[in-house]
Motif scaffolding. Structure first.
Motif, mmCIF file in Angstrom:
data_model
loop_
_atom_site.group_PDB
_atom_site.id
_atom_site.type_symbol
_atom_site.label_atom_id
_atom_site.label_comp_id
_atom_site.label_asym_id
_atom_site.label_seq_id
_atom_site.Cartn_x
_atom_site.Cartn_y
_atom_site.Cartn_z
ATOM 1 N N LEU A 96 -17.595 -3.740 13.095
ATOM 2 C CA LEU A 96 -16.166 -4.015 13.242
ATOM 3 C C LEU A 96 -15.522 -3.088 14.266
ATOM 4 O O LEU A 96 -15.872 -1.907 14.372
ATOM 5 C CB LEU A 96 -15.450 -3.843 11.902
ATOM 6 N N ASP A 97 -14.536 -3.634 14.973
ATOM 7 C CA ASP A 97 -13.693 -2.838 15.853
ATOM 8 C C ASP A 97 -12.314 -2.623 15.256
ATOM 9 O O ASP A 97 -11.614 -1.678 15.623
ATOM 10 C CB ASP A 97 -13.552 -3.536 17.209
ATOM 11 N N ALA A 98 -11.911 -3.527 14.350
ATOM 12 C CA ALA A 98 -10.596 -3.417 13.721
ATOM 13 C C ALA A 98 -10.639 -4.054 12.341
ATOM 14 O O ALA A 98 -11.363 -5.027 12.115
ATOM 15 C CB ALA A 98 -9.520 -4.097 14.576
ATOM 16 N N VAL A 99 -9.851 -3.503 11.440
ATOM 17 C CA VAL A 99 -9.757 -4.053 10.100
ATOM 18 C C VAL A 99 -8.311 -3.982 9.629
ATOM 19 O O VAL A 99 -7.639 -2.963 9.800
ATOM 20 C CB VAL A 99 -10.686 -3.309 9.110
ATOM 21 N N PHE A 100 -7.816 -5.078 9.093
ATOM 22 C CA PHE A 100 -6.507 -5.102 8.446
ATOM 23 C C PHE A 100 -6.715 -4.605 7.013
ATOM 24 O O PHE A 100 -7.453 -5.219 6.245
ATOM 25 C CB PHE A 100 -5.938 -6.518 8.432
ATOM 26 N N ASP A 101 -6.058 -3.520 6.671
ATOM 27 C CA ASP A 101 -6.282 -2.873 5.379
ATOM 28 C C ASP A 101 -4.979 -2.836 4.600
ATOM 29 O O ASP A 101 -3.954 -2.357 5.098
ATOM 30 C CB ASP A 101 -6.797 -1.443 5.605
ATOM 31 N N ASN A 102 -5.032 -3.343 3.339
ATOM 32 C CA ASN A 102 -3.881 -3.226 2.448
ATOM 33 C C ASN A 102 -3.766 -1.782 1.991
ATOM 34 O O ASN A 102 -4.547 -1.318 1.172
ATOM 35 C CB ASN A 102 -4.049 -4.131 1.238
ATOM 36 N N LEU A 103 -2.783 -1.059 2.527
ATOM 37 C CA LEU A 103 -2.681 0.375 2.252
ATOM 38 C C LEU A 103 -1.750 0.722 1.102
ATOM 39 O O LEU A 103 -1.557 1.893 0.810
ATOM 40 C CB LEU A 103 -2.218 1.120 3.517
ATOM 41 N N ASP A 118 5.699 4.483 -4.377
ATOM 42 C CA ASP A 118 4.237 4.466 -4.474
ATOM 43 C C ASP A 118 3.594 4.098 -3.138
ATOM 44 O O ASP A 118 2.586 4.687 -2.734
ATOM 45 C CB ASP A 118 3.782 3.468 -5.542
ATOM 46 N N VAL A 119 4.173 3.131 -2.462
ATOM 47 C CA VAL A 119 3.598 2.691 -1.191
ATOM 48 C C VAL A 119 3.737 3.776 -0.128
ATOM 49 O O VAL A 119 2.810 4.019 0.652
ATOM 50 C CB VAL A 119 4.249 1.380 -0.723
ATOM 51 N N ILE A 120 4.883 4.445 -0.088
ATOM 52 C CA ILE A 120 5.056 5.531 0.876
ATOM 53 C C ILE A 120 4.022 6.622 0.618
ATOM 54 O O ILE A 120 3.426 7.182 1.550
ATOM 55 C CB ILE A 120 6.485 6.106 0.804
ATOM 56 N N THR A 121 3.779 6.921 -0.656
ATOM 57 C CA THR A 121 2.747 7.900 -1.001
ATOM 58 C C THR A 121 1.375 7.432 -0.547
ATOM 59 O O THR A 121 0.603 8.193 0.058
ATOM 60 C CB THR A 121 2.727 8.153 -2.521
ATOM 61 N N ASP A 122 1.049 6.155 -0.823
ATOM 62 C CA ASP A 122 -0.248 5.621 -0.432
ATOM 63 C C ASP A 122 -0.447 5.685 1.081
ATOM 64 O O ASP A 122 -1.511 6.082 1.573
ATOM 65 C CB ASP A 122 -0.391 4.177 -0.904
#
Length: 398
Positions: A96-103, A118-122
């Protein structure tokens, strides 16, 4: 295999485990399960390696973290620590060169999406880890993806599977963009202030606020994902958006009749917008009538169906995989959050412990490329579906 810049970094190695943070035994990134044999000749293997190394490969949706080895027992304790170890070594072998990641991992604690804090922390925790190494880079533009390919690095696109966390504050989209988020799902299965999710029995469609949010995402350059949106909401978003949209990880309901799959009408509308559908591989999702035991073969049935429906130029892959026991994750979330119906509803299938051939982010794109070579696809078509189609759409959205 192409040379990568990875030099052995492990997540949070700048801290002392057990003293600075709680330590969990994590799933292996390499050789956790036997290699899946697709039966290629030496020449076919060489061709697949060449195509993957010379061209840009983009996963439209994955979770490249290492799950706890005892997934069901430790998942939520592990998640609350917010230090999710990245599978750097496995990714370095992925092609892979790029991955869309649910952060944003707040979804593991809340049925109705993620909470803002929570999302800002993640996001902050993940980006802090990234800042201490030199293999992964934060991708905020097409140029970043091209640079990652040229330098043997991995571009990670920060995404969120649902927009519930913005509540009714459209300016939060600007904040998320400023923090590096470049892709957001309208709804994560349940309805929110933007519109309906695929779990709703009656999808009310895109709300007035949802239309404001779509306009703002267009203005900012945030890719809109419809993977977990309801059918009516998905069609409304496509109509409202001035830019192409993505279905980052799904399959065809015309092939496998479950809410998690997309009907022909939505897939066609996505393609007509100029967008792409990424084919999903999470356990027991993209099963097919010809392959009721979920493997790479049933996943590729969905690929062929969508390519026949809208043209190969509108199809890619978003495998939606982890390093570790993905099915154990489903069991744990189903027990805690009561979401089993999304996975288990629909026609009868043969249960599996993992999706053979597409089990983790380290193997998916190598095996997809091998499968396409084995089945006689041209170099041009393979280059398009492993990343070229996604890159073309991102150039229009970003």
């Amino acid at each position: 295999m192409a040379t990568t810049r990875y030099t052995g970094y492990r997540s949070f190695s700048y801290l002392e485990p057990g003293r600075d943070y709680a330590e969990f035994t994590l799933a292996a990134e390499i050789d956790r399960l036997p290699t899946h044999d697709l039966g290629l000749s030496a020449d076919e293997e060489a061709r697949a390696d060449r195509i993957l190394s010379e061209n840009i490969a983009i996963s439209l949706h994955d979770h490249p973290v290492r799950l706890p080895a005892k997934t069901e027992e430790e998942l939520f304790a592990w998640n609350r620590e917010a230090r999710l170890a990245y599978g750097y070594e496995g990714l370095s072998r992925s092609g892979l060169d790029a991955v869309f990641d649910n952060l944003g991992w707040g979804a593991c604690e809340s049925r109705n999406g993620w909470k803002w804090d929570d999302v800002i922390t993640d996001l902050g925790m993940r980006f802090c880890d990234f800042a201490h190494q030199d293999y992964v880079l934060r991708a905020e533009s097409v140029g970043d993806i091209r640079r990652a390919h040229a330098e043997g690095r991995l571009a990670v696109v920060a995404g969120l599977e649902g927009a519930a966390l913005i509540e009714n504050e459209v300016d939060r989209l600007d904040v998320l963009y400023g923090l590096g988020v470049r892709q957001i799902g309208v709804a994560y299965s349940d309805a929110n202030s933007l519109g309906g999710g695929l779990r709703e029995h009656r999808d009310g469609g895109l709300t007035s606020f949802g239309r404001k949010a779509v306009r703002r995402m267009n203005q900012l350059g945030i890719a809109i994902d419809l993977s977990h949106a309801g059918d009516r909401t998905a069609l409304d978003v496509i109509e409202a958006s001035d830019k192409p949209v993505l279905i980052t990880h799904a399959g065809a309901r015309g092939l496998w009749d479950t809410p998690r799959m997309k009907p022909d009408e939505v897939i066609r509308a996505c393609a007509e917008s100029g967008g792409v559908i990424g084919i999903e591989a999470a356990p027991h999702t993209t099963v097919s009538p010809d392959h009721r035991r979920h493997t790479i073969e049933s996943v590729m049935d969905h690929f062929r169906y969508c390519a026949d429906l809208v043209g190969i130029e509108h199809v890619g892959f978003g495998p939606d995989t982890f390093f570790g026991d993905h099915l154990g994750l489903h069991h744990a979330m189903s027990e805690k959050l009561g979401v089993a119906e999304v996975v288990t509803s629909g026609p009868r299938y043969e249960p599996v412990e993992h999706v053979a051939g597409l089990e983790n982010p380290g193997e998916c794109f190598r095996n997809v490329t091998r499968w396409l070579v084995k089945h006689g696809y041209s170099d041009a078509d393979i280059v398009a579906v492993i990343g070229g189609n996604a890159l073309r759409v991102l150039e229009k959205i970003w």
